[in-house]
Each structure stands twice: as structure tokens, then as C-alpha cells.
Design a protein around this motif. Structure first.
Motif, PDB file in Angstrom:
ATOM      1  N   ARG A   1       0.835  -1.192   0.000  1.00 27.90           N
ATOM      2  CA  ARG A   1       0.000   0.000   0.000  1.00 27.90           C
ATOM      3  C   ARG A   1       0.874   1.247   0.000  1.00 27.90           C
ATOM      4  O   ARG A   1       1.960   1.262   0.572  1.00 27.90           O
ATOM      5  CB  ARG A   1      -0.902   0.013   1.218  1.00 27.90           C
ATOM      6  CG  ARG A   1      -1.873  -1.141   1.211  1.00 27.90           C
ATOM      7  CD  ARG A   1      -2.689  -1.196   2.454  1.00 27.90           C
ATOM      8  NE  ARG A   1      -3.322   0.079   2.717  1.00 27.90           N
ATOM      9  CZ  ARG A   1      -4.046   0.322   3.792  1.00 27.90           C
ATOM     10  NH1 ARG A   1      -4.223  -0.587   4.701  1.00 27.90           N
ATOM     11  NH2 ARG A   1      -4.590   1.516   3.976  1.00 27.90           N
ATOM     12  N   THR A   2       0.385   2.289  -0.610  1.00 25.25           N
ATOM     13  CA  THR A   2       1.069   3.566  -0.585  1.00 25.25           C
ATOM     14  C   THR A   2       0.677   4.270   0.716  1.00 25.25           C
ATOM     15  O   THR A   2      -0.498   4.389   1.029  1.00 25.25           O
ATOM     16  CB  THR A   2       0.646   4.433  -1.784  1.00 25.25           C
ATOM     17  OG1 THR A   2       0.914   3.701  -2.974  1.00 25.25           O
ATOM     18  CG2 THR A   2       1.391   5.750  -1.797  1.00 25.25           C
ATOM     19  N   HIS A   3       1.672   4.661   1.453  1.00 19.03           N
ATOM     20  CA  HIS A   3       1.402   5.338   2.719  1.00 19.03           C
ATOM     21  C   HIS A   3       1.482   6.843   2.513  1.00 19.03           C
ATOM     22  O   HIS A   3       2.480   7.364   2.046  1.00 19.03           O
ATOM     23  CB  HIS A   3       2.405   4.896   3.792  1.00 19.03           C
ATOM     24  CG  HIS A   3       2.308   3.442   4.085  1.00 19.03           C
ATOM     25  ND1 HIS A   3       1.299   2.909   4.858  1.00 19.03           N
ATOM     26  CD2 HIS A   3       3.056   2.391   3.695  1.00 19.03           C
ATOM     27  CE1 HIS A   3       1.434   1.611   4.949  1.00 19.03           C
ATOM     28  NE2 HIS A   3       2.497   1.258   4.221  1.00 19.03           N
ATOM     29  N   TYR A   4       0.399   7.498   2.840  1.00 14.04           N
ATOM     30  CA  TYR A   4       0.315   8.940   2.697  1.00 14.04           C
ATOM     31  C   TYR A   4       0.354   9.577   4.076  1.00 14.04           C
ATOM     32  O   TYR A   4      -0.091   8.991   5.072  1.00 14.04           O
ATOM     33  CB  TYR A   4      -0.993   9.347   2.000  1.00 14.04           C
ATOM     34  CG  TYR A   4      -1.115   8.823   0.603  1.00 14.04           C
ATOM     35  CD1 TYR A   4      -0.468   9.458  -0.446  1.00 14.04           C
ATOM     36  CD2 TYR A   4      -1.866   7.689   0.320  1.00 14.04           C
ATOM     37  CE1 TYR A   4      -0.571   8.986  -1.742  1.00 14.04           C
ATOM     38  CE2 TYR A   4      -1.974   7.206  -0.982  1.00 14.04           C
ATOM     39  CZ  TYR A   4      -1.331   7.865  -1.996  1.00 14.04           C
ATOM     40  OH  TYR A   4      -1.433   7.397  -3.273  1.00 14.04           O
ATOM     41  N   GLU A   5       0.862  10.781   4.131  1.00 13.99           N
ATOM     42  CA  GLU A   5       0.814  11.516   5.381  1.00 13.99           C
ATOM     43  C   GLU A   5      -0.623  11.886   5.691  1.00 13.99           C
ATOM     44  O   GLU A   5      -1.435  12.056   4.766  1.00 13.99           O
ATOM     45  CB  GLU A   5       1.665  12.785   5.278  1.00 13.99           C
ATOM     46  CG  GLU A   5       3.145  12.523   5.215  1.00 13.99           C
ATOM     47  CD  GLU A   5       3.935  13.815   5.255  1.00 13.99           C
ATOM     48  OE1 GLU A   5       3.532  14.759   5.982  1.00 13.99           O
ATOM     49  OE2 GLU A   5       4.940  13.878   4.528  1.00 13.99           O
ATOM     50  N   ARG A   6      -0.906  11.987   6.947  1.00 16.54           N
ATOM     51  CA  ARG A   6      -2.264  12.363   7.336  1.00 16.54           C
ATOM     52  C   ARG A   6      -2.560  13.788   6.909  1.00 16.54           C
ATOM     53  O   ARG A   6      -1.715  14.674   6.996  1.00 16.54           O
ATOM     54  CB  ARG A   6      -2.430  12.245   8.837  1.00 16.54           C
ATOM     55  CG  ARG A   6      -2.472  10.813   9.291  1.00 16.54           C
ATOM     56  CD  ARG A   6      -2.750  10.763  10.736  1.00 16.54           C
ATOM     57  NE  ARG A   6      -4.175  11.072  10.914  1.00 16.54           N
ATOM     58  CZ  ARG A   6      -4.869  10.695  11.948  1.00 16.54           C
ATOM     59  NH1 ARG A   6      -4.304  10.036  12.920  1.00 16.54           N
ATOM     60  NH2 ARG A   6      -6.142  10.996  12.044  1.00 16.54           N
ATOM     61  N   TYR A   7      -3.757  13.984   6.420  1.00 18.74           N
ATOM     62  CA  TYR A   7      -4.185  15.318   6.025  1.00 18.74           C
ATOM     63  C   TYR A   7      -4.545  16.092   7.293  1.00 18.74           C
ATOM     64  O   TYR A   7      -5.213  15.603   8.180  1.00 18.74           O
ATOM     65  CB  TYR A   7      -5.411  15.213   5.124  1.00 18.74           C
ATOM     66  CG  TYR A   7      -5.932  16.547   4.667  1.00 18.74           C
ATOM     67  CD1 TYR A   7      -5.257  17.270   3.703  1.00 18.74           C
ATOM     68  CD2 TYR A   7      -7.086  17.085   5.216  1.00 18.74           C
ATOM     69  CE1 TYR A   7      -5.723  18.511   3.288  1.00 18.74           C
ATOM     70  CE2 TYR A   7      -7.556  18.312   4.810  1.00 18.74           C
ATOM     71  CZ  TYR A   7      -6.871  19.022   3.850  1.00 18.74           C
ATOM     72  OH  TYR A   7      -7.325  20.232   3.445  1.00 18.74           O
TER      73      TYR A   7
END
Length: 149
Positions: free
Chosen positions: A142-148
Motif C-alpha cells: 500500500r502507498t502510505h500517505y501523510e495524514r491530512y
């Protein structure tokens, strides 16, 4: 949306998702085959002419495709017994997006020959039993994104 509504939608989805009509695959099952006999079938029908399979190169078999269709190897999805059976008896049922256009007929169907009148059911069962363990499931990353914020 409330939890109650989510549960209702999930139940409705399950009811309609379970096809039990005359075309349903429910109850369809083939026995397990013999892996060693499946390798004999693989060689008998010269599958390597159009496919590649690690460890099963045969120089004596003339290649029929510029880019052979790879069998086995690493995959992010499970290659089920049913998928392999369907791929052999109805190769145009689902053609992968990475499929080379050179391996397709003008109408977009698979160039794979129809073996339904040639291969016995037992040969099909053995071939699938030989091929299925050649696939290795790798976890989907999975691509891990920073929390918005």
C-alpha cells in the motif's frame, strides 16, 4: 450514514452477490490432479510454444509468439484453481491488461488455441494442479500517505 444503514446495505449486497441461478458456479468442483502428470500434459501440448514458465525452457519447441505469455511467478492476487481452469477452457474470458497486443486476435480475443476437444478432463485437472503452485502470492504494498491536517 448510520451503522444500521451500513449493515442493511451490506446484507442486501450479500444477497444479490450470491448468484444461485442456473449459471451459478455454486457446487462446481474438480478433484485435485497429479502434479507430475500435469507436467507431462504441459510438455505433450507444447504449452511452452506460447508460454514461458521458469525452469521449463525447451529449445526443441518452436516459439509461436514474439512475446510468450508468462505462467507462474510472483503475483499480488491469488491465482485460484478456478481461474486457471477458466483460462484454459475459455482463454478470452478475462484478458489481463498487461497482455501484449501481439498475442490477441484482430477482434481482441486470445490467440490461444481451443483445447476443449483435444485435452481430456483429467489432463486439464492435472495441468492445473501442475501450474497452480508455480504462482507465488506477494503482499500488495500500500502507498502510505501523510495524514491530512
Amino acid at each position: 450514514m448510520t451503522v444500521k444503514k451500513l449493515v442493511v446495505f451490506a446484507l442486501i449486497g450479500m444477497l444479490f452477490g450470491c448468484d444461485t441461478g442456473p449459471s451459478s458456479p455454486l457446487g462446481f468442483s474438480l478433484p485435485m490432479g497429479d502434479i507430475a502428470k500435469g507436467e507431462v500434459v504441459f510438455n505433450k501440448y507444447q504449452c511452452i510454444a506460447c508460454h514461458s514458465l521458469e525452469g521449463h525452457e525447451q529449445e526443441s519447441v518452436a516459439k509461436e509468439l514474439n512475446k510468450p505469455v508468462a505462467l507462474g511467478g510472483k503475483s499480488t492476487r491469488i491465482m485460484t484453481y478456478a481461474t486457471l481452469v477458466t483460462s484454459i477452457i475459455n482463454p478470452s474470458h478475462k484478458i489481463a491488461g498487461r497482455y501484449n497486443a501481439d498475442n490477441l486476435q484482430a477482434d481482441g480475443s486470445s490467440k490461444m488455441r481451443n483445447y476443449n476437444d483435444v485435452m481430456s478432463v483429467q489432463e486439464l485437472i492435472d495441468l492445473v494442479s501442475f501450474l497452480q503452485p508455480k504462482y507465488q502470492l506477494i503482499p500488495y504494498e500500500r502507498t502510505h500517505y501523510e495524514r491530512y491536517r
